[in-house]
Design an enzyme around this catalytic site. Structure first.
Site, PDB file in Angstrom:
ATOM      1  CG  HIS A 198      -1.944  -1.013   1.325  1.00  0.00           C
ATOM      2  ND1 HIS A 198      -2.124  -1.818   2.426  1.00  0.00           N
ATOM      3  CD2 HIS A 198      -2.899  -1.380   0.440  1.00  0.00           C
ATOM      4  CE1 HIS A 198      -3.128  -2.641   2.214  1.00  0.00           C
ATOM      5  NE2 HIS A 198      -3.621  -2.401   1.015  1.00  0.00           N
TER       6      HIS A 198
ATOM      7  CE  LYS B 149     -14.449  -7.334   4.278  1.00  0.00           C
ATOM      8  NZ  LYS B 149     -13.279  -6.983   3.455  1.00  0.00           N
TER       9      LYS B 149
ATOM     10  NE  ARG C  46      -2.793  -7.801  -4.317  1.00  0.00           N
ATOM     11  CZ  ARG C  46      -3.550  -8.178  -3.311  1.00  0.00           C
ATOM     12  NH1 ARG C  46      -3.012  -8.354  -2.132  1.00  0.00           N
ATOM     13  NH2 ARG C  46      -4.834  -8.404  -3.454  1.00  0.00           N
TER      14      ARG C  46
ATOM     15  CB  SER D  43      -4.365  -6.561   4.676  1.00  0.00           C
ATOM     16  OG  SER D  43      -4.005  -5.324   4.140  1.00  0.00           O
TER      17      SER D  43
HETATM   18  O1  PNS Z   1      -8.750  -2.665   0.400  1.00  0.00           O
HETATM   19  P1  PNS Z   1      -9.999  -3.213  -0.207  1.00  0.00           P
HETATM   20  O2  PNS Z   1     -10.811  -3.952   0.819  1.00  0.00           O
HETATM   21  O3  PNS Z   1      -9.723  -4.050  -1.419  1.00  0.00           O
HETATM   22  O4  PNS Z   1     -10.842  -1.922  -0.680  1.00  0.00           O
HETATM   23  C1  PNS Z   1     -12.119  -2.068  -1.259  1.00  0.00           C
HETATM   24  C2  PNS Z   1     -12.868  -0.727  -1.315  1.00  0.00           C
HETATM   25  C3  PNS Z   1     -12.881  -0.076   0.050  1.00  0.00           C
HETATM   26  C4  PNS Z   1     -12.167   0.200  -2.297  1.00  0.00           C
HETATM   27  C5  PNS Z   1     -14.307  -1.016  -1.812  1.00  0.00           C
HETATM   28  O5  PNS Z   1     -14.822  -2.104  -1.113  1.00  0.00           O
HETATM   29  C6  PNS Z   1     -15.246   0.179  -1.631  1.00  0.00           C
HETATM   30  O6  PNS Z   1     -15.063   1.210  -2.235  1.00  0.00           O
HETATM   31  N1  PNS Z   1     -16.263  -0.007  -0.761  1.00  0.00           N
HETATM   32  C7  PNS Z   1     -17.233   1.017  -0.459  1.00  0.00           C
HETATM   33  C8  PNS Z   1     -18.622   0.601  -0.954  1.00  0.00           C
HETATM   34  C9  PNS Z   1     -18.710   0.843  -2.454  1.00  0.00           C
HETATM   35  O7  PNS Z   1     -18.689   1.960  -2.912  1.00  0.00           O
HETATM   36  N2  PNS Z   1     -18.766  -0.262  -3.230  1.00  0.00           N
HETATM   37  C10 PNS Z   1     -18.766  -0.131  -4.698  1.00  0.00           C
HETATM   38  C11 PNS Z   1     -19.974  -0.712  -5.308  1.00  0.00           C
HETATM   39  S1  PNS Z   1     -19.896  -2.473  -5.283  1.00  0.00           S
END
Ligand code: PNS
Length: 162
Positions: A17, A41, A90, A129
């Protein structure tokens, strides 16, 4: 001013990150790293702890801000007048999920939120993570995965759980 958001769970922030943050901060004038507050979560670190870790790790990067958000990313981005999201890729296994996220965000925001991808540096391509948490939970060495101060906090969490 080109401003972008780097959203994520960051539970915890890894060197992968941090690599994306550093590289994105050289591309954009302002980078807002924002932690998702996902109530469904059970994270290892609270949102506040994750924000503080990110602040500490990015304190030498003057154009990086750290924040948190709840709900849909497109709504948060609209509130902050942000139109570019940064995500790290990745491997091919990330691609399908990331493509879907980017497409959904573009569709729901009516083109107001676009996503740019940075390919993860090879030395961090294997990092996640969840693997960091699993290694640490068994007392393994995570010194190549996270900054030292983060490793210490992770071990403290697992020791407190024992
Ligand atoms: O680090 P991550 O868990 O891969 O990040 C995922 C993240 C936070 C970018 C994504 O889950 C997100 O933006 N969640 C907020 C809810 C949302 O807007 N979802 C998109 C429509 S499915």
């Amino acid at each position: 001013m080109k401003r972008a958001i780097y959203p994520g769970s960051f539970d915890p922030m890894t060197l992968g990150h941090l690599d994306i943050i550093k590289r994105a901060s050289e591309i954009f004038d302002v980078l807002i790293v924002s932690v998702l507050n996902n109530k469904e979560k059970t994270p290892l670190f609270s949102v506040e702890e994750r924000v503080n870790i990110l602040k500490e790790a990015t304190k030498e990067l003057p154009n990086v801000e750290v924040d948190s958000f709840s709900g849909l990313l497109i709504n948060y981005a609209a509130e902050k007048d942000l139109h570019i999201a940064v995500r790290g890729l990745r491997a091919i296994t990330d691609f399908e999920y990331e493509l879907q996220l980017a497409q959904v965000n573009r569709l729901l925001s009516k083109g107001e939120l676009d996503t740019v991808f940075l390919t993860t540096s090879l030395e961090y391509a294997y990092l996640s993570s969840s693997s960091v948490k699993e290694i640490a939970s068994f007392g393994g060495d995570i010194s190549q995965c996270v900054p030292d101060f983060v490793a210490q906090k992770i071990y403290e969490k697992f020791n407190a759980k024992r």
